[in-house]
Design a protein around this motif. Structure first.
Motif, PDB file in Angstrom:
ATOM      1  N   ALA B  42       0.819  -1.213   0.000  1.00  0.00           N
ATOM      2  CA  ALA B  42       0.000   0.000   0.000  1.00  0.00           C
ATOM      3  C   ALA B  42       0.852   1.261   0.000  1.00  0.00           C
ATOM      4  CB  ALA B  42      -0.938   0.005   1.208  1.00  0.00           C
ATOM      5  N   TYR B 226      -4.664   2.550   0.544  1.00  0.00           N
ATOM      6  CA  TYR B 226      -4.886   1.446  -0.385  1.00  0.00           C
ATOM      7  C   TYR B 226      -4.157   1.778  -1.673  1.00  0.00           C
ATOM      8  CZ  TYR B 226      -7.222  -2.157  -3.142  1.00  0.00           C
ATOM      9  OH  TYR B 226      -7.486  -3.253  -3.918  1.00  0.00           O
ATOM     10  N   VAL B 270      -5.297  -6.980  -3.748  1.00  0.00           N
ATOM     11  CA  VAL B 270      -4.812  -5.647  -4.087  1.00  0.00           C
ATOM     12  C   VAL B 270      -4.241  -5.663  -5.511  1.00  0.00           C
ATOM     13  CG1 VAL B 270      -3.244  -3.822  -3.345  1.00  0.00           C
ATOM     14  CG2 VAL B 270      -4.248  -5.355  -1.652  1.00  0.00           C
TER      15      VAL B 270
END
Ligand SMILES: Nc1ncnc2c1ncn2[C@@H]1O[C@H](COP(=O)(O)OP(=O)(O)OP(=O)(O)O)[C@@H](O)[C@H]1O
Ligand SMILES: Nc1ncnc2c1ncn2[C@@H]1O[C@H](COP(=O)(O)OP(=O)(O)OP(=O)(O)O)[C@@H](O)[C@H]1O
Ligand code: SF4
Ligand SMILES: [Mg+2]
Ligand SMILES: [Mg+2]
Lengths: 345, 317
Positions: B42, B226, B270
């Motif tokens: 992140a 994020y 992700v």
């Protein structure tokens, strides 16, 4: 779930009786000398695992969790005591042929390291299928695809190499490989630690589903009590080579009996709770154990006699409770002393 | 926040064509603790590295970071850094074993820092070092001075790292996952130690954490990242009790506490930095995504007592 309704135990799948494993290691600080000393990685370990059970093994680094798994898998022979699979010595069963290795599958902590980087995912999963002659050669592609689907991976992953997968995907591949031999027991060493929370949650749900659907026996090493409670019905808490408490996970975590189990429980993060007073001191070196109870140096209930002898793992709360702790002054609810009955009596 | 110590505005970091951090803004008061949370990749460590001036020559850094009376850390010349780094801003790295030099004793590593940064004499530095080791709970501190790092347990190494980081009474301490390599009971000790020590000295602390529950227990403020963007930021009590960003909700719903009986994680993972949507980077996994989320980037705005970057935030819980 699979706990027998009647009092007498059927033969457990695995049984460890007073298992001891001593590694011979070089005395620390003596770089040039070859003098060796014994390091007790496991000491007086007793554990029964029923068929279909799910057991979490928790404890701090160096407490002997991986060594215990190696003993269960027949990869390490105990120095003392007996390690049995269906009533027979594990190393003997293992030496007889492939059947034990087919039945008892392992997911290693280092999933990426356990996969050959030069093989495609498809080939990696086909390997155990061939080795254990699970299906005819022509069915291999379909089997591989089914196994990938089972762990939630798309079929096209089969053509990729491990380097092209994320950490979570690689763990799924390792689980798919372990499931390829159609095992009845799955043994996993920290299979979800170090993963992102969403990936970890996905994998835990997968393992839970597999355990239910395939009636797998699951032995799961973790340092996360939340993971243990989510996945495993039973728990064994280790400290410096000994099991200090066992029992149903929820019962143990709701009301731990061993002071170390309580300390572990308190150290687990909890939303908005005030941060707890940590347990004092460091874990002693296994080469330099304190006399008596190994936890005595950090314990807040310690009494003079705790330094004199090592408490045995004793049952308490009656047979239905199915709990045991190795402590002279356990935190049991009943005001009377716990039933000091030998676990094997 | 009355007395702002650090104020980061529009921090953007490019590594080649990849925009690792995208317009990151947050601030921190003097004496406060802040949690930087988000899944692997992140950009948490990148934020720490940028603010410690460790990205020079590796990445292109834009934006500003006002720190105390320094108007912008991000544009400081390397020379100026030598007076700040280790002194006013200190860092505890994730892997203490690797951050300590295996060839020098604990004592010599600690006294070197003290002599260089605070220009202390030999005897003075030694006395100060012993006091520091004692303050981080290392018993038998004088004897430990001559120990090499490998002779200490992971927990003790981490305490030594804390001692070195606090040696010069920094105003701001970065702790990059200071405990994830440690066991739970030792982890609790170290977090507690860092909190106690920084509180005592009135220093601020930025914790990089994975664990939201631990963040709620130990930090005043939280920044949820994020894929290099700030999704939600504010007082940790406000943000974590009633998350309004779908990603914060998701993260919270994946936390397993003792007794959790059901988990409902969203599918997917992700995204890589090479295939990010132009709009909100969370759009591809977001259960509340609208068509505009993929094309227009939501800006951080003040909503319900926190900063929020979302076109379609959650209702109050
Ligand atoms: N092959 C070996 N030779 C010598 N000592 C060993 C060996 N394997 C393990 N040990 C020692 O035995 C003890 C128990 O180790 P084990 O790996 O079983 O612990 P663990 O509970 O799995 O720890 P971790 O959580 O760090 O994986 C440790 O003190 C370890 O250093
Ligand atoms: N030295 C580097 N060179 C190129 N890319 C890098 C480098 N260091 C980090 N990155 C990339 O930058 C992104 C952010 O990395 P960063 O280390 O800041 O993440 P993080 O949030 O700290 O993750 P983790 O929780 O895994 O530590 C990742 O995609 C990473 O691959
Ligand atoms: S036996 Fe004594 S020292 Fe050991 S855990 Fe129990 S009370 Fe503590
Ligand atoms: Mg291990
Ligand atoms: Mg990082």
């Amino acid at each position: 779930m699979t706990r027998p309704a009647e009092g007498h135990d059927p033969q457990p799948l695995f049984e460890l009786i007073e298992v001891e494993k001593v590694y011979m290691v070089r005395r620390p600080g003596s770089v040039f000398s070859t003098a060796k000393v014994g390091l007790p990685a496991l000491d007086g370990v007793r554990l029964k695992i029923r068929k279909g059970a799910s057991v979490a093994i928790v404890g701090e680094s160096g407490s002997g969790k991986s060594t215990l798994l190696r003993v269960l898998l027949g990869l390490t022979r105990p120095t003392e005591g007996r390690a049995l699979y269906q009533g027979r010595p594990i190393d003997e069963v293992r030496a007889e042929g492939r059947e034990f290795a087919r039945q008892v599958a392992m997911v290693y902590q280092d999933a990426r390291g356990s996969l050959n980087p030069r093989m495609t995912i498809g080939a990696l999963i086909a390997e155990p299928l061939r080795h254990f002659a699970i299906c005819p050669e022509t069915d291999l592609p379909a089997r591989v695809k089914a196994l990938l689907a089972r762990v939630g991976l798309p079929a096209e992953v089969a053509d990729r190499y491990p380097s092209a997968l994320s950490g979570g995907q690689v763990r799924r591949v390792a689980i798919a490989r372990a499931l390829a031999s159609e095992p009845t027991v799955l043994v996993a060493d920290e299979a979800v630690s170090g993963l992102d929370v969403s990936t970890q949650a996905q994998l835990l749900n997968l393992l839970r589903r597999l355990q239910r659907e395939m009636a797998l026996t699951l032995v799961f090493i973790t340092h996360d009590l939340g993971v243990a409670s989510y996945l495993c019905e039973d728990i064994a808490i280790m400290y410096l080579g000994r099991i200090v408490e066992t029992g149903p996970t929820n019962a143990v975590l709701n009301a731990p009996a061993h002071p170390y189990a309580r300390a572990l429980r308190r150290a687990a993060p909890e939303f908005f709770a005030p941060i707890t007073e940590p347990l004092p001191g460091e874990i002693p070196s296994p080469l330099d154990l304190p006399p008596g109870c190994r936890f005595s140096g950090r314990c807040d209930r310690v009494q003079p006699d705790c330094h004199l002898s090592d408490p045995a793992l004793l049952r308490f709360g009656g047979p239905a409770a199915n709990r045991a702790a190795a402590c002279f002054y356990p935190l049991t609810e009943s005001p009377t002393a716990p039933q000091k009955r030998d676990i094997h009596a | 926040m009355t007395d702002v110590l650090l104020s980061v505005e529009g921090l953007t970091v490019h590594r080649g064509a990849r925009r690792i951090l995208d317009d990151v803004s947050f601030s921190l008061g003097r004496g406060e603790t802040l949690a930087l949370v988000g899944e692997s990749g992140a950009g948490k460590s990148t934020i720490a590295a940028a603010l410690m001036g460790l990205l020079a020559g590796q990445a292109r850094v834009e934006g500003t970071a006002a720190f105390d009376e320094a108007p912008d850390l991000l544009s400081l010349p390397e020379k100026a850094w030598n007076r700040l780094r280790g002194r006013r801003l200190a860092m505890i790295f994730q892997d203490a074993g690797a951050a300590l030099n295996p060839c020098y004793t604990v004592g010599s590593q600690l006294t070197t820092v003290l002599r260089r940064q605070l220009s202390l004499g030999r005897a003075e530095a030694r006395a100060r070092a012993i006091a520091l080791l004692e303050s981080v709970g290392l018993n038998d501190a004088a004897a430990r001075m001559s120990a090499y790092p490998h002779q200490l347990s992971g927990g003790m190494q981490q305490r030594v790292m804390v001692a070195i980081a606090l040696a010069c009474d920094p105003d701001l301490l970065f702790a990059d996952e200071p405990t994830s390599a440690l066991d739970v009971t030792i982890q609790a000790q170290i977090v507690r130690l860092i909190l106690d020590q920084t509180k005592q000295k009135g220093a601020s602390c930025i914790f990089v954490l994975h664990d939201l529950a631990l963040a709620s227990q130990s930090c005043d403020r939280i920044v949820v990242l994020y894929a290099g963007q700030v999704m939600e930021a504010g007082p940790s009590e406000t943000v974590l009790r009633d998350p309004r960003h779908p990603y914060t909700r998701l993260l919270k719903s994946c936390v397993i506490e003792i007794g959790t009986s059901e988990l409902d994680p969203p599918p997917g993972s992700v995204p890589g930095y090479d295939d990010l949507p132009a709009g909100c980077r969370f759009a591809s996994r977001c259960p509340r995504a609208l068509p505009r989320c993929r094309t227009d980037k939501p800006r951080l705005e003040e909503v319900a007592g926190r900063s929020l970057a979302c076109w379609n935030p959650e209702e109050a819980a």
